[in-house]
Scaffold this active site. Sequence first.
Site, PDB file in Angstrom:
ATOM      1  CE  LYS A   3      -4.371  -1.980   1.423  1.00 45.88           C
ATOM      2  NZ  LYS A   3      -5.565  -1.889   2.641  1.00 45.88           N
ATOM      3  NE  ARG A  55      -7.816  -8.355   0.642  1.00 49.19           N
ATOM      4  CZ  ARG A  55      -7.527  -7.666  -0.194  1.00 49.19           C
ATOM      5  NH1 ARG A  55      -6.543  -6.513  -0.193  1.00 49.19           N
ATOM      6  NH2 ARG A  55      -8.023  -7.505  -1.474  1.00 49.19           N
TER       7      ARG A  55
END
Length: 420
Positions: A350, A384
């Site tokens: 991210k 995740r």
Amino acid sequence: MRQTRLRVRVLDSLAADEVVAELYARGADAEAVARVVARGLGRAVLLGPVSLEGAQALQQAGRAAGAVCALTRVAGRSSPDLVEVVMLGPMEALRRAADTLAASTGSPGEAGALMAAALAGFVASPRRVLRCGRHALPLGERTLLMGIVNVTPDSFSGDGLAGQVEMAVEQGRRMTAEGADILDIGGESTRPGADPVSLEEELARVLPVVEGLASAVEAPISIDTYKSAVAREALARGATIVNDVSGLHADPEMPAAAAEAGAAVIVMHMRGAPRDMQQDPRYADVIGEISDYLEEGVAAAEAAGIGRDQLVIDPGIGFGKTLEHNLEILRRLREFRCLGLPVMVGASRKSMIGAILDLPPGERVEGTAATVALAIAAGADIVRVHDVREMARVARVADAIVRVVHEPPESDHQWADARG
């Protein structure tokens, strides 16, 4: 502020200076902080907002139980009528205070009940089972990995496989071979600034992949969607988990859709929608406000008949948060255990990692590894990830360090007698 309802949270401060910083940040006076430091530190519990009269009741119960109390201002407020109480002491003292308060009426009684629940959730054993349809996933023995299968054309990480069903199924097969315990299939990009896609388009992207993977792998299939119509169709074709980035806030039919299928639900926090969530996100109390939002989603799930052994919470790294918010969430991740549910973290590739390392998504493996290891150390149950093989190795080492079962040694010695 969205609301002023009573909030109780165990503060996961790992060192004395962090507790002192928290007290000063909330406006506690120097004398109160000096008393705290002189007395020594155990665990800290934040209670409030309450009236000054209610705060006095909380302080009395805390002090009678052997805890130290400090009044602070309410995060983001300067109201003279509302305050928060930080209660510090050994867990035993905090439990005594919670029991005393719970026996009261009104706001102190509510605070005591919430405090008891928060303490119980914070120290609960991580070993439990997540029920998702025909699957039962053991949690706590090791960290579970959720592999990401994007079937979008505009994934932020550049791994979208829209319209490439065979490649997506093969990717899922490879991920399970590399160690993925769950496969998460998403057909709508939730990257910052992304536009929503139509229901028909999302269904066309995900259903063939769900169907293909459900028959190709043993791992549970998760459908990453906030639309109940997509969830229903995916669950009918073999998915057993719903990963709702809106935390059951976007579609009022989602809890019923999951409940009818016996599916597990991942309740995630998001501020706004993907299109606008990164437009100057602000929080007065980021951990508290995320917790409130997650509690609302959990309540909606339970009202629909979804059991707590079917629920996971996710604080939503990158979904309506600045870099500083994301770092604080990871630093204080354990505080979310007060909700008494398994925690999932998704920081893989991210922008927070890109901002720190100044690297594009494809070169953020090492940064992702740092977030995975630290999340595991802070109590994450599921991570995740895009890079399953590498993160499986990271998780294996991190688990070996932090997931240690401390059993008392076998002994016939009567310690009680020895103590007199």
